[in-house]
Design an enzyme around this catalytic site. Sequence first.
Site, PDB file in Angstrom:
ATOM      1  CB  CYS A  11      -0.932   0.000   1.212  1.00  0.00           C
ATOM      2  SG  CYS A  11      -2.014   1.452   1.274  1.00  0.00           S
ATOM      3  NE  ARG A  16       2.615   0.895   3.509  1.00  0.00           N
ATOM      4  CZ  ARG A  16       3.783   0.277   3.592  1.00  0.00           C
ATOM      5  NH1 ARG A  16       4.203  -0.194   4.752  1.00  0.00           N
ATOM      6  NH2 ARG A  16       4.542   0.138   2.516  1.00  0.00           N
ATOM      7  CD1 TRP A  20      -7.663   8.269  -1.671  1.00  0.00           C
ATOM      8  CD2 TRP A  20      -8.581   8.208   0.361  1.00  0.00           C
ATOM      9  NE1 TRP A  20      -6.794   8.875  -0.811  1.00  0.00           N
ATOM     10  CE2 TRP A  20      -7.341   8.864   0.451  1.00  0.00           C
ATOM     11  CE3 TRP A  20      -9.364   8.050   1.512  1.00  0.00           C
ATOM     12  CZ2 TRP A  20      -6.846   9.361   1.645  1.00  0.00           C
ATOM     13  CZ3 TRP A  20      -8.866   8.543   2.703  1.00  0.00           C
ATOM     14  CH2 TRP A  20      -7.625   9.195   2.764  1.00  0.00           C
ATOM     15  CD  GLU A  80      -5.677   1.748  -6.468  1.00  0.00           C
ATOM     16  OE1 GLU A  80      -5.932   0.633  -5.950  1.00  0.00           O
ATOM     17  OE2 GLU A  80      -5.908   2.829  -5.891  1.00  0.00           O
TER      18      GLU A  80
END
Length: 367
Positions: free
Chosen positions: A70, A73, A241, A246
């Site tokens: 991720c 973070r 979100w 992506e």
Amino acid sequence: MEQTSTARTLLIEATQFITQCYAELGKSDEDRIDRLAEIKHEIDVTGTYTHKPFELEHGAKMAWRNSNRCIGRLLWHTLHIVDARNVVSAEDAFEKLVDHIAYATNDGQIRSTITVFPPRKNGKDPLRIWNHQLLRYAGYKDGAELIGDSASLDLTEVCENLGWRGEKTPFDLLPLVIQADGEKAQWFSIPEEIVKEVPIIHPEIEGFAALNLKWYAVPIISNMRLEIGGIDYPMAPFNGWYMGTEIGARNLADADRYNMLPRIADLMGLDTKLNRSLWIDKALVELNIAVLHSYQQAGVTIIDHHTAAKQFKRFEENERKSGRAVTGNWAWLIPPLSPAATHIYHQPYSNEKQSPNYFYQPDPFRS
């Protein structure tokens, strides 16, 4: 009573978690020692132990902080935790998931949220959800033609075998499939009024809107196992979100997903016969511009990959100041668009897995 090796391992993992958790929360040594004595007794008697609500809350936040894949973070401490450990039926679980979608969506002002259902006990999962994400589009094979999202082909077939029928459009929302231990899986349609979707338009390219593209507002991962102090929570859907890439560089762009780059290149009048024309790159950039523009126009939280990388750099700095090592999966942290333009591309990361964390687990419908 002599502890089994499993109980000893669990106590070791619980001790590591409680020690770190209580230190971060400023708890006293006395509180920590008393709590570990409670946990040891509970493990001796029952073979497991139960997290206190504040332990569950901080543990879930720590798991986000430790998630090597991720890039987002920095805001790990803002995660909102819903404690649903008392839920036992698929019907009640569905209501909790509906609440999660509505709360997290927040009319576009996305709130990072996790809903934690009962833990695994004696190797059995009280509840499991079969979906990869709470919101996901179906995928259908019609002869050689693919309709919708190829990533959902298997689950779509499972849903159809359970009795669900979609409209076979490119953007049919799959139902939620939930299974309580010892019972058959059930599917539940998500109320349309709680699902926010964003039509993808372009600020300049004529005819882009006619592609009729859209995507849902919130990515809510639902197939991962949350592990805290040796306790596994097999159903703990969570969301942040979207980072624009992506959607714009993967979901809508990948050749084995929605494969929109050739159509966008045609709209742009690009020469698609030769790779050296870089038509793929040009179309990819414009698709990502369209995604970011559309989410902003719709008032839905989204972040571009350059800003996300800068936020990750701040996260790294914060962690070092706190005396914690920064771990990461480099291949996942670099954005799929212009990765070398970010600092992440130019430095290595240890991919060591820390606990608490989120882990992949086998899909129930494949077992």
